[in-house]
Scaffold this active site. Structure first.
Site, PDB file in Angstrom:
ATOM      1  N   HIS A  50       5.322   6.801  -0.924  1.00 28.65           N
ATOM      2  CA  HIS A  50       5.625   6.455  -2.324  1.00 28.65           C
ATOM      3  C   HIS A  50       4.553   7.058  -3.210  1.00 28.65           C
ATOM      4  O   HIS A  50       3.389   7.160  -2.814  1.00 28.65           O
ATOM      5  CB  HIS A  50       5.708   4.944  -2.526  1.00 28.65           C
ATOM      6  CG  HIS A  50       4.515   4.196  -2.016  1.00 28.65           C
ATOM      7  ND1 HIS A  50       4.330   3.945  -0.673  1.00 28.65           N
ATOM      8  CD2 HIS A  50       3.433   3.686  -2.650  1.00 28.65           C
ATOM      9  CE1 HIS A  50       3.190   3.284  -0.501  1.00 28.65           C
ATOM     10  NE2 HIS A  50       2.612   3.135  -1.684  1.00 28.65           N
ATOM     11  N   PHE A  51       4.988   7.455  -4.388  1.00 31.65           N
ATOM     12  CA  PHE A  51       4.087   7.984  -5.405  1.00 31.65           C
ATOM     13  C   PHE A  51       3.875   6.893  -6.446  1.00 31.65           C
ATOM     14  O   PHE A  51       4.843   6.362  -6.982  1.00 31.65           O
ATOM     15  CB  PHE A  51       4.701   9.206  -6.104  1.00 31.65           C
ATOM     16  CG  PHE A  51       4.786  10.419  -5.222  1.00 31.65           C
ATOM     17  CD1 PHE A  51       5.695  10.483  -4.184  1.00 31.65           C
ATOM     18  CD2 PHE A  51       3.955  11.503  -5.446  1.00 31.65           C
ATOM     19  CE1 PHE A  51       5.782  11.606  -3.370  1.00 31.65           C
ATOM     20  CE2 PHE A  51       4.024  12.633  -4.638  1.00 31.65           C
ATOM     21  CZ  PHE A  51       4.935  12.679  -3.604  1.00 31.65           C
ATOM     22  N   HIS A  52       2.628   6.561  -6.703  1.00 33.46           N
ATOM     23  CA  HIS A  52       2.329   5.644  -7.807  1.00 33.46           C
ATOM     24  C   HIS A  52       2.324   6.464  -9.098  1.00 33.46           C
ATOM     25  O   HIS A  52       1.661   7.508  -9.162  1.00 33.46           O
ATOM     26  CB  HIS A  52       0.937   5.035  -7.654  1.00 33.46           C
ATOM     27  CG  HIS A  52       0.759   4.129  -6.469  1.00 33.46           C
ATOM     28  ND1 HIS A  52       0.746   2.758  -6.588  1.00 33.46           N
ATOM     29  CD2 HIS A  52       0.582   4.404  -5.158  1.00 33.46           C
ATOM     30  CE1 HIS A  52       0.554   2.216  -5.391  1.00 33.46           C
ATOM     31  NE2 HIS A  52       0.452   3.189  -4.503  1.00 33.46           N
ATOM     32  N   ASP A 107       5.985  -1.567  -9.716  1.00 35.35           N
ATOM     33  CA  ASP A 107       5.097  -2.157  -8.704  1.00 35.35           C
ATOM     34  C   ASP A 107       4.928  -3.647  -9.001  1.00 35.35           C
ATOM     35  O   ASP A 107       4.759  -4.057 -10.151  1.00 35.35           O
ATOM     36  CB  ASP A 107       3.734  -1.447  -8.735  1.00 35.35           C
ATOM     37  CG  ASP A 107       2.882  -1.780  -7.528  1.00 35.35           C
ATOM     38  OD1 ASP A 107       2.607  -0.868  -6.745  1.00 35.35           O
ATOM     39  OD2 ASP A 107       2.487  -2.961  -7.367  1.00 35.35           O
ATOM     40  N   ILE A 108       4.983  -4.442  -7.950  1.00 41.02           N
ATOM     41  CA  ILE A 108       4.930  -5.899  -8.100  1.00 41.02           C
ATOM     42  C   ILE A 108       3.541  -6.394  -8.518  1.00 41.02           C
ATOM     43  O   ILE A 108       3.403  -7.487  -9.072  1.00 41.02           O
ATOM     44  CB  ILE A 108       5.396  -6.562  -6.777  1.00 41.02           C
ATOM     45  CG1 ILE A 108       5.981  -7.921  -7.012  1.00 41.02           C
ATOM     46  CG2 ILE A 108       4.308  -6.587  -5.740  1.00 41.02           C
ATOM     47  CD1 ILE A 108       6.762  -8.448  -5.809  1.00 41.02           C
ATOM     48  N   GLN A 136      -3.358   3.453   2.126  1.00 43.71           N
ATOM     49  CA  GLN A 136      -1.903   3.247   2.199  1.00 43.71           C
ATOM     50  C   GLN A 136      -1.620   1.928   2.916  1.00 43.71           C
ATOM     51  O   GLN A 136      -1.970   1.755   4.088  1.00 43.71           O
ATOM     52  CB  GLN A 136      -1.222   4.403   2.951  1.00 43.71           C
ATOM     53  CG  GLN A 136       0.299   4.282   2.968  1.00 43.71           C
ATOM     54  CD  GLN A 136       0.994   5.477   3.615  1.00 43.71           C
ATOM     55  OE1 GLN A 136       0.364   6.281   4.302  1.00 43.71           O
ATOM     56  NE2 GLN A 136       2.294   5.576   3.408  1.00 43.71           N
ATOM     57  N   ASN A 148      -1.240   7.546  -1.760  1.00 41.21           N
ATOM     58  CA  ASN A 148      -2.178   7.123  -0.733  1.00 41.21           C
ATOM     59  C   ASN A 148      -1.532   7.459   0.604  1.00 41.21           C
ATOM     60  O   ASN A 148      -0.475   6.922   0.926  1.00 41.21           O
ATOM     61  CB  ASN A 148      -2.439   5.616  -0.821  1.00 41.21           C
ATOM     62  CG  ASN A 148      -3.020   5.210  -2.177  1.00 41.21           C
ATOM     63  OD1 ASN A 148      -3.810   5.941  -2.758  1.00 41.21           O
ATOM     64  ND2 ASN A 148      -2.618   4.053  -2.666  1.00 41.21           N
TER      65      ASN A 148
HETATM   66  P1  AMP Z   1      -0.107   1.604  -1.176  1.00 42.59           P
HETATM   67  O1  AMP Z   1      -1.479   1.011  -1.045  1.00 42.59           O
HETATM   68  O2  AMP Z   1      -0.138   2.973  -1.786  1.00 42.59           O
HETATM   69  O3  AMP Z   1       0.667   1.537   0.120  1.00 42.59           O
HETATM   70  O4  AMP Z   1       0.621   0.712  -2.241  1.00 42.59           O
HETATM   71  C1  AMP Z   1       1.622  -0.209  -1.972  1.00 42.59           C
HETATM   72  C2  AMP Z   1       2.045  -0.774  -3.303  1.00 42.59           C
HETATM   73  O5  AMP Z   1       3.287  -1.439  -3.112  1.00 42.59           O
HETATM   74  C3  AMP Z   1       1.076  -1.801  -3.901  1.00 42.59           C
HETATM   75  O6  AMP Z   1       0.670  -1.343  -5.182  1.00 42.59           O
HETATM   76  C4  AMP Z   1       1.892  -3.075  -3.975  1.00 42.59           C
HETATM   77  O7  AMP Z   1       1.607  -3.847  -5.115  1.00 42.59           O
HETATM   78  C5  AMP Z   1       3.313  -2.550  -3.982  1.00 42.59           C
HETATM   79  N1  AMP Z   1       4.317  -3.461  -3.461  1.00 42.59           N
HETATM   80  C6  AMP Z   1       4.285  -4.164  -2.303  1.00 42.59           C
HETATM   81  N2  AMP Z   1       5.412  -4.874  -2.132  1.00 42.59           N
HETATM   82  C7  AMP Z   1       6.191  -4.622  -3.216  1.00 42.59           C
HETATM   83  C8  AMP Z   1       7.479  -5.069  -3.636  1.00 42.59           C
HETATM   84  N3  AMP Z   1       8.203  -5.921  -2.920  1.00 42.59           N
HETATM   85  N4  AMP Z   1       7.948  -4.610  -4.814  1.00 42.59           N
HETATM   86  C9  AMP Z   1       7.236  -3.754  -5.567  1.00 42.59           C
HETATM   87  N5  AMP Z   1       6.013  -3.288  -5.214  1.00 42.59           N
HETATM   88  C10 AMP Z   1       5.493  -3.717  -4.059  1.00 42.59           C
END
Ligand code: AMP
Length: 128
Positions: free
Chosen positions: A98-100, A29-30, A92, A85
């Site tokens: 996606h799974f964190h 995750d970024i 979300q 989420n």
């Molecule tokens: P969610 O709130 O579950 O949709 O989480 C989206 C996640 O994607 C967040 O934790 C962001 O930091 C992550 N994210 C967004 N863009 C990127 C990217 N280009 N590379 C890696 N992670 C990302």
């Protein structure tokens, strides 16, 4: 293409990839909240867990298991959280399932604040 994760999956955008198979991709995750915070997702664009076929759900869970084992070993984590989420109400932000995966260690500061973590350093630790 207006899905950032589909762009990553298509190789049009960079990521710190830590696992890939035919159906699933996982990368750091970024904006990590803990060291090794990873996103695991199906390559096929679906919005939510219930949109996967049963077969795809098995593929994704199997990949999560592999990612968890890798992170536990390479980061010497003591445990982990796996979180999805689903829906805006649940936070979300990116509408590609996606799974964190959050590797956990004592003193990691918890899951609620993004941390200054050098992704390249963590990536090398996991992949070396
Ligand atoms: P969610 O709130 O579950 O949709 O989480 C989206 C996640 O994607 C967040 O934790 C962001 O930091 C992550 N994210 C967004 N863009 C990127 C990217 N280009 N590379 C890696 N992670 C990302």
């Amino acid at each position: 293409m207006d899905c950032v994760f589909c762009e990553i999956i298509a190789g049009k955008k960079d990521c710190f990839k830590i696992y890939e198979d035919e159906n699933v991709l996982a990368f750091l995750d970024i904006n990590p909240v803990v060291e090794g915070h990873t996103l695991v997702m199906p390559k096929r664009h679906v919005e939510r867990l219930e949109d996967l076929s049963d077969e795809e759900a098995v593929f994704v869970l199997r990949a999560i298991k592999r990612v968890v084992k890798l992170l536990l070993k390479k980061l010497q984590a003591d445990g982990y959280n796996v979180v999805v989420n689903a829906g805006r109400i649940a936070g979300q932000e990116i509408l590609h399932l996606h799974f964190h995966v959050f590797p956990r260690k004592s003193g990691d500061g918890g899951l609620f604040t993004p941390k200054e973590i050098d992704l390249e350093r963590v990536y090398r630790k996991i992949m070396d």
